[in-house]
Design a protein around this motif. Structure first.
Motif, PDB file in Angstrom:
ATOM      1  N   ALA A  29       0.603   6.544  -1.661  1.00 39.93           N
ATOM      2  CA  ALA A  29       0.311   5.467  -2.599  1.00 39.93           C
ATOM      3  C   ALA A  29       0.213   5.991  -4.019  1.00 39.93           C
ATOM      4  CB  ALA A  29      -0.986   4.771  -2.192  1.00 39.93           C
ATOM      5  N   CYS A  30       0.115   7.288  -4.179  1.00 44.87           N
ATOM      6  CA  CYS A  30      -0.037   7.866  -5.508  1.00 44.87           C
ATOM      7  C   CYS A  30       1.318   8.020  -6.182  1.00 44.87           C
ATOM      8  CB  CYS A  30      -0.722   9.232  -5.414  1.00 44.87           C
ATOM      9  SG  CYS A  30      -2.382   9.159  -4.706  1.00 44.87           S
ATOM     10  N   THR A  31       1.438   7.534  -7.382  1.00 44.85           N
ATOM     11  CA  THR A  31       2.668   7.668  -8.145  1.00 44.85           C
ATOM     12  C   THR A  31       2.502   8.814  -9.134  1.00 44.85           C
ATOM     13  OG1 THR A  31       3.124   5.308  -7.973  1.00 44.85           O
ATOM     14  CG2 THR A  31       4.281   6.525  -9.697  1.00 44.85           C
ATOM     15  N   PRO A  32       3.336   9.836  -9.066  1.00 46.24           N
ATOM     16  CA  PRO A  32       3.167  10.974  -9.977  1.00 46.24           C
ATOM     17  C   PRO A  32       3.460  10.580 -11.419  1.00 46.24           C
ATOM     18  CG  PRO A  32       5.222  11.169  -8.763  1.00 46.24           C
ATOM     19  CD  PRO A  32       4.488  10.003  -8.163  1.00 46.24           C
ATOM     20  N   THR A  33       2.800  11.252 -12.326  1.00 50.57           N
ATOM     21  CA  THR A  33       3.026  11.016 -13.745  1.00 50.57           C
ATOM     22  C   THR A  33       4.264  11.783 -14.197  1.00 50.57           C
ATOM     23  OG1 THR A  33       0.655  10.740 -14.137  1.00 50.57           O
ATOM     24  CG2 THR A  33       2.045  11.247 -16.050  1.00 50.57           C
ATOM     25  N   VAL A  59       9.196  16.865 -11.505  1.00 51.34           N
ATOM     26  CA  VAL A  59       8.339  15.997 -10.702  1.00 51.34           C
ATOM     27  C   VAL A  59       9.186  15.436  -9.564  1.00 51.34           C
ATOM     28  CG1 VAL A  59       6.924  13.903 -10.647  1.00 51.34           C
ATOM     29  CG2 VAL A  59       6.910  15.363 -12.685  1.00 51.34           C
ATOM     30  N   ILE A  60       8.676  15.495  -8.334  1.00 51.10           N
ATOM     31  CA  ILE A  60       9.342  14.877  -7.191  1.00 51.10           C
ATOM     32  C   ILE A  60       8.821  13.455  -7.061  1.00 51.10           C
ATOM     33  CG2 ILE A  60       9.793  15.004  -4.720  1.00 51.10           C
ATOM     34  CD1 ILE A  60       9.189  17.999  -4.865  1.00 51.10           C
ATOM     35  N   VAL A  61       9.734  12.498  -7.088  1.00 47.64           N
ATOM     36  CA  VAL A  61       9.364  11.085  -7.087  1.00 47.64           C
ATOM     37  C   VAL A  61       9.910  10.417  -5.840  1.00 47.64           C
ATOM     38  CG1 VAL A  61       9.593   8.885  -8.286  1.00 47.64           C
ATOM     39  CG2 VAL A  61       9.305  10.995  -9.601  1.00 47.64           C
ATOM     40  N   GLY A  62       9.049   9.763  -5.062  1.00 48.13           N
ATOM     41  CA  GLY A  62       9.491   9.017  -3.894  1.00 48.13           C
ATOM     42  C   GLY A  62       9.891   9.928  -2.751  1.00 48.13           C
ATOM     43  N   GLY A  63      10.525   9.321  -1.755  1.00 54.50           N
ATOM     44  CA  GLY A  63      10.958  10.068  -0.592  1.00 54.50           C
ATOM     45  C   GLY A  63       9.845  10.236   0.428  1.00 54.50           C
ATOM     46  N   SER A  64      10.206  10.743   1.580  1.00 56.08           N
ATOM     47  CA  SER A  64       9.231  11.000   2.635  1.00 56.08           C
ATOM     48  C   SER A  64       8.504  12.303   2.366  1.00 56.08           C
ATOM     49  CB  SER A  64       9.937  11.068   3.989  1.00 56.08           C
ATOM     50  OG  SER A  64      10.760  12.226   4.052  1.00 56.08           O
ATOM     51  N   GLY A  65       7.395  12.501   3.060  1.00 57.67           N
ATOM     52  CA  GLY A  65       6.673  13.754   2.910  1.00 57.67           C
ATOM     53  C   GLY A  65       7.509  14.943   3.317  1.00 57.67           C
TER      54      GLY A  65
END
Length: 354
Positions: A25-29, A278-284
């Motif tokens: 749920a956390c969106t990276p900056t 920064v890695i955005v989205g995708g699965s763990g």
């Protein structure tokens, strides 16, 4: 023109691959200085076998494939095509490709079968009908040295610019190992122009011998030609004149250039890097695989990544040991990984670099 027997994936898988994955749920900056690495969803949990080719489709999307498995992703991230080509079909194991249109690829069919005649084909990726590009020898056009024209020994990587193919061609050299050439080929007439030729030594291909030493190629919007060899990063003018050359040591050299001349090069050891990402989205799982390539340590191929703008080269601390890359839309798409950890990554340069 032959038609392929295409094995389609199950509809349920197609639906699953069009979903957007979110790791948390956390969106990276993301700042204006950050490179953005965004996994492209395909396969289970966004991870499958490693793709060996990536080709922009000219419409913001891209094709990617490995062996007989092919994937077409649209500009909006939707899966447009996904299929397997049956083993034994002439297109099952085509080599490198480059896009003429969203559904047409120029393909190197050198490795399609043990007895295949080296050549290029134009492939309709919706029907898998193909047309072979006519063969017109350099000796017929008066270009090059007819004494060295021994037929097409092997084709390698490809690029397309303004409707012409730019092809790496390998040629045996008496008493030596190989030369590689850069040819510009008219896809309608088959007429060829020799732009560049130089020798390849056995030492440059220790890991691939007796195969072909890997040589990659790309072309920018101005027609300048970028060539990555195991030993050099080379830039040629549109007429083949050498503009620059820098040494490197690469097990799988790769070059991919944006239309405005920003070039990514894979090859050489890691250098200290200041760039942030920064890695955005995708699965763990996707994120973990991408993060694991922030260093080249422990990888089968330890080719580090560099950005070249004009004469300035900047090391980048991510995506070590890539398989293939191409610019599409406003970003690069990079294939990494192997049998069980393959990921496609959309790599967007910092906003402040435009």
């Amino acid at each position: 023109m032959p038609k392929a027997q295409i094995t389609r994936f199950l509809p349920a898988l197609l639906v699953a691959t069009t979903m957007t994955f979110t790791a948390s749920a956390c969106t990276p900056t993301v700042t204006a200085e950050d490179w953005i690495l965004e996994p492209v969803p395909f396969g289970d949990n966004g991870v499958a076998f490693g793709m060996s080719v990536v080709a922009a489709d000219g419409d913001g999307g891209f094709w990617s494939g490995s062996g007989g498995s092919w994937l077409h992703v649209g500009a909006d991230g939707a899966i447009l095509h996904r299929f397997n080509i049956d083993f034994g079909h002439p297109l099952h194991a085509i080599g490198s490709v480059a896009a003429l249109s969203p559904t047409e690829l120029v393909a190197n069919r050198t490795i399609s079968a043990p007895d295949a005649v080296p050549g290029l084909s134009i492939v309709d990726m919706e029907t898998l009908e193909y047309t072979d590009v006519p063969v017109k020898r350099l000796s017929e056009t008066g270009a090059g040295d007819g004494n060295l024209e021994v037929g097409d020994f092997r084709f390698g990587e490809l690029a397309v610019h303004e409707g012409d193919a730019y092809a790496v061609r390998y040629q045996p050299v008496p008493q030596e190992y190989l030369d590689f050439e850069i040819l510009r080929i008219d896809l309608d007439s088959g007429e060829r122009e020799l732009l560049h030729r130089e020798a390849l030594a056995i030492e440059e291909s220790a890991s691939t011998f007796p195969g072909m030493p890997p040589v990659d190629i790309d072309v920018d919007a101005e027609g300048e030609i970028y060539v990555a060899t195991p030993s050099y990063r080379i830039v040629l003018a549109a007429d083949g004149t050498e503009l620059s050359r820098a040494p490197q040591s690469a097990s799988l050299p790769i070059v991919s250039v944006s239309p405005d001349g920003r070039a990514l090069w894979w090859g050489g050891a890691e250098d200290a890097a200041k760039a942030t990402s920064v890695i955005v989205g995708g699965s763990g799982e996707q994120q973990e695989i991408i993060a694991g390539r922030n260093t080249c340590d422990g990888l089968i191929r330890n080719d580090a990544l560099r950005l070249m703008v004009d004469d300035t080269v900047e090391p980048l601390p991510f995506l070590c040991g890539a398989n293939a890359a191409d610019w599409t839309g406003d970003s690069w798409v990079v294939a990494i990984g192997g049998e069980a950890d393959g990921v496609l990554v959309r790599l967007t340069p910092p906003a402040d670099s435009e």
